[in-house]
Design a protein around this motif. Structure first.
Motif, PDB file in Angstrom:
ATOM      1  N   PRO A   1       0.817  -1.222   0.000  1.00  0.00           N
ATOM      2  CA  PRO A   1       0.000   0.000   0.000  1.00  0.00           C
ATOM      3  C   PRO A   1       0.849   1.271   0.000  1.00  0.00           C
ATOM      4  CG  PRO A   1      -0.237  -1.172   2.094  1.00  0.00           C
ATOM      5  CD  PRO A   1       0.563  -2.040   1.189  1.00  0.00           C
ATOM      6  N   LEU A   2       2.005   1.216   0.635  1.00  0.00           N
ATOM      7  CA  LEU A   2       2.892   2.376   0.663  1.00  0.00           C
ATOM      8  C   LEU A   2       3.422   2.696  -0.726  1.00  0.00           C
ATOM      9  CD1 LEU A   2       4.511   4.536   2.156  1.00  0.00           C
ATOM     10  CD2 LEU A   2       6.261   2.796   2.567  1.00  0.00           C
ATOM     11  N   ALA A   3       3.804   1.682  -1.486  1.00  0.00           N
ATOM     12  CA  ALA A   3       4.321   1.892  -2.841  1.00  0.00           C
ATOM     13  C   ALA A   3       3.265   2.565  -3.723  1.00  0.00           C
ATOM     14  CB  ALA A   3       4.784   0.576  -3.448  1.00  0.00           C
ATOM     15  N   ALA A   4       2.022   2.140  -3.593  1.00  0.00           N
ATOM     16  CA  ALA A   4       0.940   2.748  -4.373  1.00  0.00           C
ATOM     17  C   ALA A   4       0.745   4.210  -3.969  1.00  0.00           C
ATOM     18  CB  ALA A   4      -0.354   1.953  -4.180  1.00  0.00           C
ATOM     19  N   GLN A   5       0.792   4.489  -2.677  1.00  0.00           N
ATOM     20  CA  GLN A   5       0.642   5.860  -2.198  1.00  0.00           C
ATOM     21  C   GLN A   5       1.821   6.728  -2.647  1.00  0.00           C
ATOM     22  OE1 GLN A   5       0.442   6.369   2.100  1.00  0.00           O
ATOM     23  NE2 GLN A   5      -0.650   8.309   1.872  1.00  0.00           N
ATOM     24  N   ALA A   6       3.034   6.185  -2.586  1.00  0.00           N
ATOM     25  CA  ALA A   6       4.220   6.932  -3.011  1.00  0.00           C
ATOM     26  C   ALA A   6       4.135   7.264  -4.504  1.00  0.00           C
ATOM     27  CB  ALA A   6       5.486   6.145  -2.703  1.00  0.00           C
ATOM     28  N   MET A   7       3.611   6.343  -5.297  1.00  0.00           N
ATOM     29  CA  MET A   7       3.471   6.593  -6.725  1.00  0.00           C
ATOM     30  C   MET A   7       2.466   7.723  -6.990  1.00  0.00           C
ATOM     31  SD  MET A   7       2.781   3.948  -9.868  1.00  0.00           S
ATOM     32  CE  MET A   7       3.909   2.777  -9.156  1.00  0.00           C
ATOM     33  N   LEU A   8       1.384   7.730  -6.246  1.00  0.00           N
ATOM     34  CA  LEU A   8       0.379   8.789  -6.375  1.00  0.00           C
ATOM     35  C   LEU A   8       0.980  10.149  -6.010  1.00  0.00           C
ATOM     36  CD1 LEU A   8      -2.643   9.645  -6.749  1.00  0.00           C
ATOM     37  CD2 LEU A   8      -2.858   9.293  -4.279  1.00  0.00           C
ATOM     38  N   ILE A   9       1.712  10.211  -4.920  1.00  0.00           N
ATOM     39  CA  ILE A   9       2.345  11.462  -4.486  1.00  0.00           C
ATOM     40  C   ILE A   9       3.394  11.902  -5.505  1.00  0.00           C
ATOM     41  CG2 ILE A   9       3.743  12.553  -2.674  1.00  0.00           C
ATOM     42  CD1 ILE A   9       2.366  10.566  -0.695  1.00  0.00           C
ATOM     43  N   ALA A  10       4.142  10.944  -6.045  1.00  0.00           N
ATOM     44  CA  ALA A  10       5.177  11.253  -7.039  1.00  0.00           C
ATOM     45  C   ALA A  10       4.570  11.890  -8.288  1.00  0.00           C
ATOM     46  CB  ALA A  10       5.938   9.983  -7.410  1.00  0.00           C
ATOM     47  N   LYS A  11       3.398  11.438  -8.707  1.00  0.00           N
ATOM     48  CA  LYS A  11       2.734  12.047  -9.872  1.00  0.00           C
ATOM     49  C   LYS A  11       2.478  13.531  -9.623  1.00  0.00           C
ATOM     50  CE  LYS A  11       0.387   7.935 -11.520  1.00  0.00           C
ATOM     51  NZ  LYS A  11      -0.906   7.244 -11.652  1.00  0.00           N
ATOM     52  N   TYR A  12       2.148  13.857  -8.398  1.00  0.00           N
ATOM     53  CA  TYR A  12       1.848  15.231  -8.023  1.00  0.00           C
ATOM     54  C   TYR A  12       3.110  16.100  -7.986  1.00  0.00           C
ATOM     55  CZ  TYR A  12      -0.431  18.970  -5.302  1.00  0.00           C
ATOM     56  OH  TYR A  12      -0.927  20.167  -4.861  1.00  0.00           O
ATOM     57  N   PHE A  13       4.235  15.531  -7.543  1.00  0.00           N
ATOM     58  CA  PHE A  13       5.456  16.308  -7.320  1.00  0.00           C
ATOM     59  C   PHE A  13       6.542  16.130  -8.378  1.00  0.00           C
ATOM     60  CE2 PHE A  13       4.098  16.005  -2.733  1.00  0.00           C
ATOM     61  CZ  PHE A  13       3.628  17.307  -2.692  1.00  0.00           C
ATOM     62  N   ARG A  14       6.318  15.344  -9.387  1.00  0.00           N
ATOM     63  CA  ARG A  14       7.371  15.025 -10.359  1.00  0.00           C
ATOM     64  C   ARG A  14       7.901  16.246 -11.109  1.00  0.00           C
ATOM     65  NH1 ARG A  14       2.642  14.054 -12.906  1.00  0.00           N
ATOM     66  NH2 ARG A  14       2.509  14.603 -15.123  1.00  0.00           N
ATOM     67  N   LEU A  15       7.124  17.313 -11.202  1.00  0.00           N
ATOM     68  CA  LEU A  15       7.542  18.503 -11.935  1.00  0.00           C
ATOM     69  C   LEU A  15       8.141  19.586 -11.036  1.00  0.00           C
ATOM     70  CD1 LEU A  15       4.518  18.757 -14.384  1.00  0.00           C
ATOM     71  CD2 LEU A  15       6.750  17.691 -14.779  1.00  0.00           C
TER      72      LEU A  15
ATOM     73  N   GLN B   1      12.422   6.978   0.437  1.00  0.00           N
ATOM     74  CA  GLN B   1      13.145   6.272  -0.620  1.00  0.00           C
ATOM     75  C   GLN B   1      12.213   5.971  -1.799  1.00  0.00           C
ATOM     76  OE1 GLN B   1      16.508   5.069  -0.580  1.00  0.00           O
ATOM     77  NE2 GLN B   1      16.874   6.262   1.251  1.00  0.00           N
ATOM     78  N   LEU B   2      11.023   5.475  -1.491  1.00  0.00           N
ATOM     79  CA  LEU B   2      10.059   5.155  -2.546  1.00  0.00           C
ATOM     80  C   LEU B   2       9.610   6.403  -3.296  1.00  0.00           C
ATOM     81  CD1 LEU B   2       7.783   2.454  -0.870  1.00  0.00           C
ATOM     82  CD2 LEU B   2       9.217   2.162  -2.890  1.00  0.00           C
ATOM     83  N   LEU B   3       9.374   7.466  -2.573  1.00  0.00           N
ATOM     84  CA  LEU B   3       8.962   8.717  -3.200  1.00  0.00           C
ATOM     85  C   LEU B   3      10.044   9.207  -4.163  1.00  0.00           C
ATOM     86  CD1 LEU B   3       6.710  10.815  -3.280  1.00  0.00           C
ATOM     87  CD2 LEU B   3       7.830  11.972  -1.379  1.00  0.00           C
ATOM     88  N   SER B   4      11.279   9.204  -3.733  1.00  0.00           N
ATOM     89  CA  SER B   4      12.393   9.616  -4.594  1.00  0.00           C
ATOM     90  C   SER B   4      12.497   8.721  -5.817  1.00  0.00           C
ATOM     91  CB  SER B   4      13.713   9.588  -3.821  1.00  0.00           C
ATOM     92  OG  SER B   4      13.691  10.530  -2.783  1.00  0.00           O
ATOM     93  N   TYR B   5      12.363   7.435  -5.609  1.00  0.00           N
ATOM     94  CA  TYR B   5      12.439   6.473  -6.715  1.00  0.00           C
ATOM     95  C   TYR B   5      11.363   6.751  -7.766  1.00  0.00           C
ATOM     96  CZ  TYR B   5      11.774   2.131  -9.287  1.00  0.00           C
ATOM     97  OH  TYR B   5      11.603   1.215 -10.289  1.00  0.00           O
ATOM     98  N   HIS B   6      10.124   6.888  -7.328  1.00  0.00           N
ATOM     99  CA  HIS B   6       9.028   7.089  -8.274  1.00  0.00           C
ATOM    100  C   HIS B   6       9.113   8.441  -8.984  1.00  0.00           C
ATOM    101  CE1 HIS B   6       6.976   3.361  -7.625  1.00  0.00           C
ATOM    102  NE2 HIS B   6       6.945   3.557  -6.319  1.00  0.00           N
ATOM    103  N   ILE B   7       9.530   9.479  -8.270  1.00  0.00           N
ATOM    104  CA  ILE B   7       9.702  10.792  -8.903  1.00  0.00           C
ATOM    105  C   ILE B   7      10.778  10.705  -9.976  1.00  0.00           C
ATOM    106  CG2 ILE B   7      10.541  13.151  -8.539  1.00  0.00           C
ATOM    107  CD1 ILE B   7       9.044  13.117  -5.841  1.00  0.00           C
ATOM    108  N   ALA B   8      11.913  10.098  -9.645  1.00  0.00           N
ATOM    109  CA  ALA B   8      13.011   9.975 -10.619  1.00  0.00           C
ATOM    110  C   ALA B   8      12.572   9.160 -11.837  1.00  0.00           C
ATOM    111  CB  ALA B   8      14.225   9.327  -9.953  1.00  0.00           C
ATOM    112  N   LYS B   9      11.855   8.091 -11.600  1.00  0.00           N
ATOM    113  CA  LYS B   9      11.382   7.247 -12.704  1.00  0.00           C
ATOM    114  C   LYS B   9      10.434   8.025 -13.615  1.00  0.00           C
ATOM    115  CE  LYS B   9       9.482   2.673 -13.542  1.00  0.00           C
ATOM    116  NZ  LYS B   9       8.898   1.484 -12.929  1.00  0.00           N
ATOM    117  N   MET B  10       9.520   8.787 -13.019  1.00  0.00           N
ATOM    118  CA  MET B  10       8.561   9.578 -13.805  1.00  0.00           C
ATOM    119  C   MET B  10       9.233  10.709 -14.569  1.00  0.00           C
ATOM    120  SD  MET B  10       5.314   9.828 -11.291  1.00  0.00           S
ATOM    121  CE  MET B  10       4.510   8.358 -10.681  1.00  0.00           C
ATOM    122  N   ARG B  11      10.371  11.170 -14.065  1.00  0.00           N
ATOM    123  CA  ARG B  11      11.124  12.235 -14.753  1.00  0.00           C
ATOM    124  C   ARG B  11      12.057  11.668 -15.818  1.00  0.00           C
ATOM    125  NH1 ARG B  11      11.611  17.323 -11.600  1.00  0.00           N
ATOM    126  NH2 ARG B  11      13.700  17.573 -12.448  1.00  0.00           N
ATOM    127  N   GLY B  12      12.119  10.344 -15.903  1.00  0.00           N
ATOM    128  CA  GLY B  12      12.978   9.706 -16.899  1.00  0.00           C
ATOM    129  C   GLY B  12      14.445   9.700 -16.525  1.00  0.00           C
TER     130      GLY B  12
END
Length: 170
Positions: free
Chosen positions: A10-24, A143-154
């Motif tokens: 559940p944390l990974a899913a939440q981190a991915m949602l937050i990352a979509k919001y902050f990726r830019l 860590q998960l938040l950083s990972y997902h943000i970096a992945k979404m930024r390519g």
């Protein structure tokens, strides 16, 4: 380990949602007090290293001495606010100040804590554990938040630019 395993999906899913919001975002602020300060500093460092977003870590109790001037609309502010922290009330006051500056707030706190539900954009609830072990749990969402943000930024996560895998001494 079992506690973390159960929380991870559940944390990974939440981190991915937050990352979509902050990726830019171009900047981010991380705050913690006491035993959570090194976790906040590490969270800022990890975000910087793999997503190339400027991130700074501060003590939540000392953010009024300069860092508060950096806060404005849409700057992600990640605050670790565990109830076991002796400075919990000071952290709450810091969060209130961040909200008054229209910061985008992500709060890491205890399961069952509803103190931030009305003011934070996102609340990540960490499972209960001994105070000494809390930093082990609070590091995981960062860590998960950083990972997902970096992945979404390519960004290249396994080989960030300008970082050596090891340090050599001559």
């Amino acid at each position: 380990p079992t506690l973390m395993e159960e929380w991870l999906a559940p944390l990974a899913a939440q981190a991915m949602l937050i990352a979509k919001y902050f990726r830019l975002a171009n900047n981010a602020i991380f705050c913690g007090c006491g035993i959570q300060l090194p976790v906040a500093l590490e969270g800022a460092l990890k975000l910087k290293e793999i997503s190339y977003i400027h991130a700074e870590g501060f003590s939540a109790a000392e953010v009024k001495h300069g860092a508060l001037t950096l806060i404005r609309n849409f700057i992600p502010c990640v605050v670790i606010a565990m109830k076991s922290d002796p400075a919990y009330e000071a952290i709450q006051a810091t969060v209130e100040e961040f909200r008054s500056k229209d910061a985008a707030l992500v709060i890491l706190t205890d399961v069952g804590n509803t103190d931030f539900d009305e003011i934070a954009n996102f609340v990540i609830h960490c499972p209960h554990t001994k105070t000494e072990f809390e930093p082990l749990l609070t590091a995981v969402p960062l860590q998960l938040l950083s990972y997902h943000i970096a992945k979404m930024r390519g960004c290249e996560i396994d080989q960030p630019r300008n970082l050596a895998k090891s340090v050599t001494v001559e």
